[in-house]
Design an enzyme around this catalytic site. Sequence first.
Site, mmCIF file in Angstrom:
data_model
loop_
_atom_site.group_PDB
_atom_site.id
_atom_site.type_symbol
_atom_site.label_atom_id
_atom_site.label_comp_id
_atom_site.label_asym_id
_atom_site.label_seq_id
_atom_site.Cartn_x
_atom_site.Cartn_y
_atom_site.Cartn_z
ATOM 1 N N ARG A 1 0.844 -1.220 0.000
ATOM 2 C CA ARG A 1 0.000 0.000 0.000
ATOM 3 C C ARG A 1 0.874 1.264 0.000
ATOM 4 N NH1 ARG A 1 -1.511 2.935 4.519
ATOM 5 N NH2 ARG A 1 -3.568 3.967 4.558
ATOM 6 N N ASP B 1 11.791 -13.532 10.599
ATOM 7 C CA ASP B 1 13.025 -14.034 11.207
ATOM 8 C C ASP B 1 13.952 -12.911 11.696
ATOM 9 O OD1 ASP B 1 11.954 -16.377 10.252
ATOM 10 O OD2 ASP B 1 13.294 -16.519 8.534
#
Length: 323
Positions: free
Chosen positions: A21, A127
Amino acid sequence: MKKIAVLTSGGDAPGMNAAVRAVTRGALAKGWAVMGVRNGYAGLLADHFDPLQARDVGGIIQSGGTVLGSARCPEFAQPPGRAKALSNLSNRGIEALVVIGGNGSQSGSASLAREGFPAVGVPSTIDNDLYGNDVSIGCDTAINVTLEAVDRLRTTASSHQRAFAVETMGRNCGYIALMAGIAGGAEVIALPEQEMQPAEVAERLRAAYQRGKTHALAVIAEGAKCGVHELMQYYGAHRRSIGFDLRVTRLGHVVRGGIPSAADRVLATRLGAAAVDTLAAGKHGVLVGIIRGEALVTPLAEITGRMRPADASLLELARVMAM
Ligand code: ADP
């Protein structure tokens, strides 16, 4: 600059949509056209592009996953695959590409950059193992999901004399386990970045009860050398001498589902907009990342092929706090 493309690649992470977006609206605000690539690098090879307007990216800031889709695409890691991708980009008049993804995906963007195509990376992986940024999109949400599980399990652990081990995701990086372990007051945290034997985990859990605790909980990173599998085997073999059971909960993909946290939405919005600003300033071949609070760029060539470990020195802090 007239036309750019944006894709999401590799493992999905909550906040990827907020980044799509931000890239789209940031670019439209500059008067550029934006194309969304479907399913990561696979869409570049398959020539699967759709134009994105402001309304197309409405209502997605709060959704997890990625509306553009993601895929693993081994062909893209080979020169003929990339040649096909570059020819599709060129045929459509696309002048630059924003790649939202983790370590593998940014190796892909670095390959494009090396071959002369303007690419900018946005770090997105639960991660948090990428260089060139302090924290990547998705990892705050993953920590919060893990923490909720730790808090819930602690309640049940307090009701029965049992040890609990929670395994969380993070591949070979222990960041999620370390942060959720500290925030959840875990008695033991096991990371890939540190050596630990199952006997030590069991002893520290037992010692927590001996110190008068009503619970004992370990947070185990999926890549830890002492993983839940080794722990279960150890408890199975030494049940009698340990004196209590171990219950294991593997969170798996639950960790990266659900709605992105406020922190991930804001981070993704800042980084998506920063990627567009970077291109507008004529810079590319870089990753945009927040470093000490500021949006900064690092050459993709410097960050790829490396893995940033979690700060294992924080383990000592966690150990003291679990006294
Ligand atoms: P993540 O970005 O989550 O680490 P992967 O490691 O699966 O995910 O990488 C995603 C995609 O990035 C791969 O399927 C492949 O298309 C591309 N990629 C990975 N490594 C390379 C590389 N060394 N060179 C070019 N492309 C790569």
